[in-house]
Design an enzyme around this catalytic site. Structure first.
Site, mmCIF file in Angstrom:
data_model
loop_
_atom_site.group_PDB
_atom_site.id
_atom_site.type_symbol
_atom_site.label_atom_id
_atom_site.label_comp_id
_atom_site.label_asym_id
_atom_site.label_seq_id
_atom_site.Cartn_x
_atom_site.Cartn_y
_atom_site.Cartn_z
ATOM 1 N N ARG A 132 -7.975 -10.419 20.595
ATOM 2 C CA ARG A 132 -7.241 -11.138 19.547
ATOM 3 C C ARG A 132 -7.635 -10.717 18.131
ATOM 4 O O ARG A 132 -7.474 -11.480 17.178
ATOM 5 C CB ARG A 132 -7.382 -12.657 19.723
ATOM 6 C CG ARG A 132 -6.770 -13.157 21.022
ATOM 7 C CD ARG A 132 -6.670 -14.666 21.019
ATOM 8 N NE ARG A 132 -6.012 -15.137 22.231
ATOM 9 C CZ ARG A 132 -6.657 -15.495 23.347
ATOM 10 N NH1 ARG A 132 -7.988 -15.460 23.379
ATOM 11 N NH2 ARG A 132 -5.993 -15.901 24.407
ATOM 12 N N LYS A 154 -0.199 -1.985 7.964
ATOM 13 C CA LYS A 154 0.904 -1.876 8.913
ATOM 14 C C LYS A 154 0.436 -1.056 10.115
ATOM 15 O O LYS A 154 0.010 0.096 9.968
ATOM 16 C CB LYS A 154 2.107 -1.188 8.275
ATOM 17 C CG LYS A 154 2.985 -2.076 7.448
ATOM 18 C CD LYS A 154 4.243 -1.300 7.051
ATOM 19 C CE LYS A 154 5.212 -2.130 6.269
ATOM 20 N NZ LYS A 154 6.422 -1.352 5.910
ATOM 21 N N GLU A 196 5.475 11.851 0.928
ATOM 22 C CA GLU A 196 5.055 10.483 0.614
ATOM 23 C C GLU A 196 4.404 10.407 -0.769
ATOM 24 O O GLU A 196 4.474 9.378 -1.444
ATOM 25 C CB GLU A 196 4.104 9.957 1.686
ATOM 26 C CG GLU A 196 4.730 9.822 3.078
ATOM 27 C CD GLU A 196 5.589 8.575 3.231
ATOM 28 O OE1 GLU A 196 5.775 7.843 2.237
ATOM 29 O OE2 GLU A 196 6.082 8.339 4.340
ATOM 30 N N LYS A 237 0.063 2.267 -3.871
ATOM 31 C CA LYS A 237 0.217 1.543 -2.600
ATOM 32 C C LYS A 237 -0.635 0.271 -2.614
ATOM 33 O O LYS A 237 -0.178 -0.805 -2.202
ATOM 34 C CB LYS A 237 -0.212 2.458 -1.439
ATOM 35 C CG LYS A 237 -0.129 1.835 -0.047
ATOM 36 C CD LYS A 237 1.288 1.812 0.473
ATOM 37 C CE LYS A 237 1.385 1.254 1.894
ATOM 38 N NZ LYS A 237 1.139 2.247 2.925
ATOM 39 N N GLU A 247 5.416 -7.710 3.337
ATOM 40 C CA GLU A 247 6.733 -7.116 3.087
ATOM 41 C C GLU A 247 7.847 -8.156 3.061
ATOM 42 O O GLU A 247 8.879 -8.024 3.713
ATOM 43 C CB GLU A 247 7.053 -6.022 4.119
ATOM 44 C CG GLU A 247 8.115 -5.047 3.635
ATOM 45 C CD GLU A 247 8.300 -3.855 4.551
ATOM 46 O OE1 GLU A 247 9.415 -3.669 5.026
ATOM 47 O OE2 GLU A 247 7.327 -3.108 4.784
ATOM 48 N N ARG A 251 7.431 -4.905 -1.511
ATOM 49 C CA ARG A 251 6.787 -3.880 -0.689
ATOM 50 C C ARG A 251 7.829 -3.042 0.039
ATOM 51 O O ARG A 251 7.579 -1.884 0.382
ATOM 52 C CB ARG A 251 5.817 -4.522 0.313
ATOM 53 C CG ARG A 251 5.082 -3.476 1.157
ATOM 54 C CD ARG A 251 3.941 -4.050 1.959
ATOM 55 N NE ARG A 251 3.332 -3.031 2.799
ATOM 56 C CZ ARG A 251 2.243 -3.193 3.527
ATOM 57 N NH1 ARG A 251 1.612 -4.349 3.515
ATOM 58 N NH2 ARG A 251 1.757 -2.206 4.255
ATOM 59 N N ASN A 255 9.684 1.861 1.359
ATOM 60 C CA ASN A 255 10.515 2.470 2.393
ATOM 61 C C ASN A 255 11.620 3.353 1.823
ATOM 62 O O ASN A 255 12.570 3.684 2.544
ATOM 63 C CB ASN A 255 11.135 1.377 3.276
ATOM 64 C CG ASN A 255 10.097 0.707 4.151
ATOM 65 O OD1 ASN A 255 9.335 1.362 4.838
ATOM 66 N ND2 ASN A 255 10.058 -0.615 4.102
ATOM 67 N N HIS A 258 13.269 5.928 4.030
ATOM 68 C CA HIS A 258 12.869 5.699 5.415
ATOM 69 C C HIS A 258 14.004 5.209 6.313
ATOM 70 O O HIS A 258 13.962 5.418 7.521
ATOM 71 C CB HIS A 258 11.699 4.717 5.464
ATOM 72 C CG HIS A 258 10.390 5.310 5.045
ATOM 73 N ND1 HIS A 258 10.193 5.861 3.803
ATOM 74 C CD2 HIS A 258 9.212 5.447 5.705
ATOM 75 C CE1 HIS A 258 8.939 6.298 3.718
ATOM 76 N NE2 HIS A 258 8.331 6.064 4.846
ATOM 77 N N HIS A 262 14.099 7.455 9.287
ATOM 78 C CA HIS A 262 13.732 6.980 10.624
ATOM 79 C C HIS A 262 14.849 7.230 11.626
ATOM 80 O O HIS A 262 14.589 7.559 12.795
ATOM 81 C CB HIS A 262 13.399 5.490 10.581
ATOM 82 C CG HIS A 262 12.027 5.192 10.070
ATOM 83 N ND1 HIS A 262 11.605 3.919 9.772
ATOM 84 C CD2 HIS A 262 10.969 5.989 9.798
ATOM 85 C CE1 HIS A 262 10.353 3.954 9.339
ATOM 86 N NE2 HIS A 262 9.953 5.198 9.347
ATOM 87 N N HIS A 276 7.488 13.234 10.489
ATOM 88 C CA HIS A 276 7.835 12.016 9.753
ATOM 89 C C HIS A 276 8.067 12.287 8.271
ATOM 90 O O HIS A 276 9.077 11.853 7.689
ATOM 91 C CB HIS A 276 6.737 10.968 9.936
ATOM 92 C CG HIS A 276 6.936 9.754 9.087
ATOM 93 N ND1 HIS A 276 7.977 8.860 9.282
ATOM 94 C CD2 HIS A 276 6.254 9.289 8.003
ATOM 95 C CE1 HIS A 276 7.927 7.906 8.377
ATOM 96 N NE2 HIS A 276 6.889 8.144 7.586
#
Length: 378
Positions: A132, A154, A196, A237, A247, A251, A255, A258, A262, A276
């Protein structure tokens, strides 16, 4: 000042991600792999450390990391995965978690992600789920991971429906960005990571983008310009994450490129056909071209972005992607699975100019469809 901070040298840069009790530092500089043990031991003395790495990175760096951990009184146990985006799946996630349990990584121990973005995302998600939640440290070895995926918490894996659709927000307790690790990075991977870096200028820092236009060759060559580019990117960042950890607000600007990217990455099968960062480069160029088409930014800004990405050797058009891709319907289906979609409404990061990105909700699907048809034919 923390015990770890006393290890800093004049040639290192320390940034903080301000999240209250969960704040952590990003340390940037040369030679940090050899110091990893001492820096981690300053935070968690005597801990067992479950190292997650891929076969390529392990061959280059694992021995030095294990030696550093042992010298600091830490106990390493290593899990090696196969390189590449296809390892971000349920089967590999299960293998990593099982291996960490078998290595007796307990709640007061930690996980060390040694590698690029795939390793960081997978190891971070394993740490979030293991017992956990156990602490983890990011030791990113690719440019993309150093400036983006290692910072912000993330973590996750891919589903057959799309990229990063299964995961958790789980912040590291430390990020160590060793600039020397980039010296062994293949040029194609460095270029992909550079996409990036450029992104931070395109979102809200036009002077940084202009600096990159002048200095990108020095960034590629290494030295002070590379360190400055990494530090500027990480500072951007860190500031966004501190404002919007989960997000729910701006935030999402991170993206940029993206949503298109993606979909293209998934359409290429998460394969070496399209890395990527390469997908993000195409996606950012598309975001600017679509914004120009919609009258949001000038065509000159779109041309300037495309010209810079092309100059550094990155793809900017669908035609630059080798092999077959899904048709327009297939790409639209992949876009519809994007994490920013809300109750079926398409959300894109669009721009009013270089350094002027904004969140556009409920974008007309037919406008996107027409744009993609034209892009595929170009």
């Amino acid at each position: 000042m923390t015990a770890a901070a006393t290890l800093d040298r004049p040639d290192t840069t320390r940034l903080s991600v301000g999240l209250g009790a969960r704040s952590y530092d990003i340390v940037i500089g040369a030679g940090l792999i050899a110091e990893a043990g001492a820096r981690i031991a300053a935070l968690r003395p005597g801990a067992r450390v479950g190292i997650v790495s891929d076969a390529n990175v392990a061959e280059r760096h694992l021995a030095a990391v294990e030696e550093s951990l042992k010298a600091a009184g830490l106990v390493p146990a290593t899990v090696i995965i196969q390189p590449g985006e296809k390892s971000k799946n349920f089967a590999t996630f299960e293998e990593v978690v099982d291996a960490l349990i078998a290595a007796r990584i307990e709640r007061r121990d930690l996980v060390l992600a040694l590698g690029g973005g795939v390793v960081g995302d997978l190891a971070g998600f394993a740490a979030a789920a293991l017992r956990r939640g156990v602490d983890f440290v990011q030791l990113p070895t690719s440019l993309l991971a150093q400036v983006d995926s290692s910072v912000g918490g993330k973590t996750g894996i891919n589903s057959r429906h799309g990229k990063n659709l299964v995961g958790a927000f789980h912040q590291p307790i430390l990020v160590l960005a060793d600039a020397d690790a980039l010296n062994t990075l293949p040029l194609r991977e460095f270029r992909a990571g550079y996409a990036e870096v450029a992104k931070y200028g395109l979102i809200d820092n036009a002077p940084f983008f202009a600096w990159l236009e002048r200095k990108w060759q020095e960034v590629f060559a290494g030295g002070p310009a590379r360190t400055e580019a990494i530090a500027t990117s990480c500072a951007s960042k860190a500031a966004v994450v501190a404002r919007d950890e989960f997000e729910t607000g701006d935030r999402a600007l991170l993206n940029l490129g993206h949503t298109f990217g993606h979909a293209l990455e998934a359409g290429a099968g998460f394969s070496q056909r399209l890395l990527h960062g390469e997908a993000v480069a195409v996606g950012m160029a598309q975001a600017f071209r679509f914004s120009a088409e919609q009258g949001l930014c000038t065509a000159e800004d779109a041309r300037r972005v495309e010209a810079h990405l092309h100059a550094v050797g990155l793809p900017t058009r669908i035609r630059n992607i080798p092999g077959e891709l899904p048709d327009t319907d297939g790409l639209m289906n992949l876009i519809a699975q994007d994490k920013k979609v809300s109750r079926g409404a398409l959300t894109f990061i669009l721009v009013r100019g270089i350094g002027q990105a904004f969140i556009a909700g409920d974008v007309d699907p037919q406008a996107i469809r027409r744009f993609l048809e034209a892009e595929r034919a170009a």
